[in-house]
Scaffold this active site. Structure first.
Site, short mmCIF file in Angstrom:
data_model
loop_
_atom_site.label_atom_id
_atom_site.label_comp_id
_atom_site.label_asym_id
_atom_site.label_seq_id
_atom_site.Cartn_x
_atom_site.Cartn_y
_atom_site.Cartn_z
N TYR A 67 0.85 -1.20 0.00
CA TYR A 67 0.00 0.00 0.00
C TYR A 67 0.87 1.24 0.00
O TYR A 67 1.84 1.34 0.76
CB TYR A 67 -0.91 0.03 1.24
CG TYR A 67 -1.64 1.34 1.42
CD1 TYR A 67 -2.88 1.56 0.83
CD2 TYR A 67 -1.07 2.39 2.16
CE1 TYR A 67 -3.54 2.78 0.95
CE2 TYR A 67 -1.73 3.61 2.29
CZ TYR A 67 -2.95 3.80 1.69
OH TYR A 67 -3.59 5.00 1.81
N GLU A 155 -3.69 7.57 -3.47
CA GLU A 155 -3.23 6.28 -2.95
C GLU A 155 -3.20 5.23 -4.04
O GLU A 155 -3.98 5.28 -5.00
CB GLU A 155 -4.08 5.82 -1.77
CG GLU A 155 -5.52 5.51 -2.07
CD GLU A 155 -6.28 5.01 -0.84
OE1 GLU A 155 -5.78 5.17 0.30
OE2 GLU A 155 -7.38 4.47 -1.01
#
Length: 344
Positions: A67, A155
């Site tokens: 991530y 993101e």
């Protein structure tokens, strides 16, 4: 290949909005089922979103899911780069249960994410040595894109390492700062109105800040802080706000009329609470606009008005002389109690 529903919400995979297929026939079948379906995820709410766009992309040999994300840290006033070895999961869940699994680096304004910071993050989340430079370059590119596009959020989840030694942004989510969109005309053209609440879209045409909620007391307020306080005091009085609506400091009679129309377009609204502090927007201007709107739109809903500030006595007199059924409140709590009772 992977067939993915394109809605403005996360958690699509769990709701059936992401399907891995082996060939064109399976892709066609998955797309047919997905188009027009109501996709419900933890971010859409129980009403869900209708799938109107689909992305079909190449499948990749995933070795590891990571991530990467950038968000503004309001305590420092600087963007923070976050990285975690727990990619592909809800990052909120990781933050709540295992916050130590999220590594952070502060991005200094005007300097950007530095190579040493990117390498530190890459090593920290378990990127193998031969792929560290590739991963670091991707991180710095994400940081540069965030600054260039005036993002409020950027993101990549998951950021993957492949079995053949490459890195990819497999899925991404970007939030844009509305106040900076005048610098990005090309991005404004990508706006998908189907993914937004129709009333919020309508309000934006008249310079009104409107957010729909799930209560039955409509709120018309000038100033975001007062709007938040108004929603709080409605809850305190035992009611539930139907919306956040900030008409702004310089609202005119036309905007007030449109605000009323938008508020009453919500079928769940049972009563309206107008809570105004007259500074730039004088109380007599507000009262004139409210009376005109009530007459033109033939409003039958109960309306409670609390106003203070410039020309407040004149504003209250205009409401009383109108002959319309307005309840004038002595203060915020009195107004909240009156409107909650009327909504019930």
């Amino acid at each position: 290949m992977v067939v993915k529903a394109q809605i403005h919400a996360g958690g699509r995979g769990k709701g059936g909005g992401v399907k891995v297929v082996k060939n064109a026939e399976e892709a066609l079948e998955a797309a047919k089922k997905m188009f027009g379906m109501t996709l419900i995820t933890h971010q859409t709410g129980p009403e869900g979103r209708i799938v109107q766009r689909i992305l079909i992309e190449e499948g990749l040999p995933i070795d590891k899911e990571l991530y990467l994300g950038i968000v503004l840290d309001r305590t420092t006033g600087k963007n923070t780069f976050m990285a975690s070895a727990d990619g592909g999961m809800d990052i909120e869940e990781v933050a709540a249960k295992t916050p130590e699994r999220i590594l952070k680096e502060t991005i200094e304004p005007g300097i950007g994410l530095q190579p040493f910071q990117a390498r530190k993050l890459a090593f920290g989340i378990g990127v193998p040595g031969p792929l560290v430079n590739q991963a670091a370059n991707a991180m710095m590119a994400l940081a540069k894109a965030t600054e260039t596009l005036d993002c409020s959020l950027a993101e990549i989840n998951p950021f993957i390492l492949t079995k053949d030694g490459r890195v990819f942004a497999l899925d991404a989510k970007i939030g844009l700062d509305d106040n900076a969109l005048f610098r990005h005309k090309d991005l404004v053209e990508l706006r998908d109105l189907n993914e937004e609440d129709p009333l919020e879209v309508e309000a934006s045409k008249f310079g009104l800040n409107y957010i729909k909620l799930d209560g039955n007391v409509a709120c018309m307020v000038n100033g975001a802080g007062l709007a938040m306080a108004t929603m709080d005091i409605i809850k305190y009085a035992g009611g539930s706000p139907a919306n956040f609506l900030d008409v702004g400091g310089g609202a005119n009679a036309e905007q007030i009329k449109n605000a009323f129309r938008i508020l009453l377009s919500d079928q769940s609204v049972k009563a309206v609470f107008i809570n105004i502090f007259g500074g730039i927007l004088r109380c007599d201007t507000l009262a004139t606009g409210v009376v005109a709107a009530a007459r033109e739109l033939n409003i039958t809903h109960p309306v409670v008005v609390r106003m203070e500030g410039t020309n407040v006595d004149l504003g209250r007199q205009i409401l009383k002389d109108s002959g319309l059924n307005f309840a004038v409140a002595d203060g915020m709590l009195d107004g909240a109690r009156k409107v909650v009772a009327l909504a019930k």
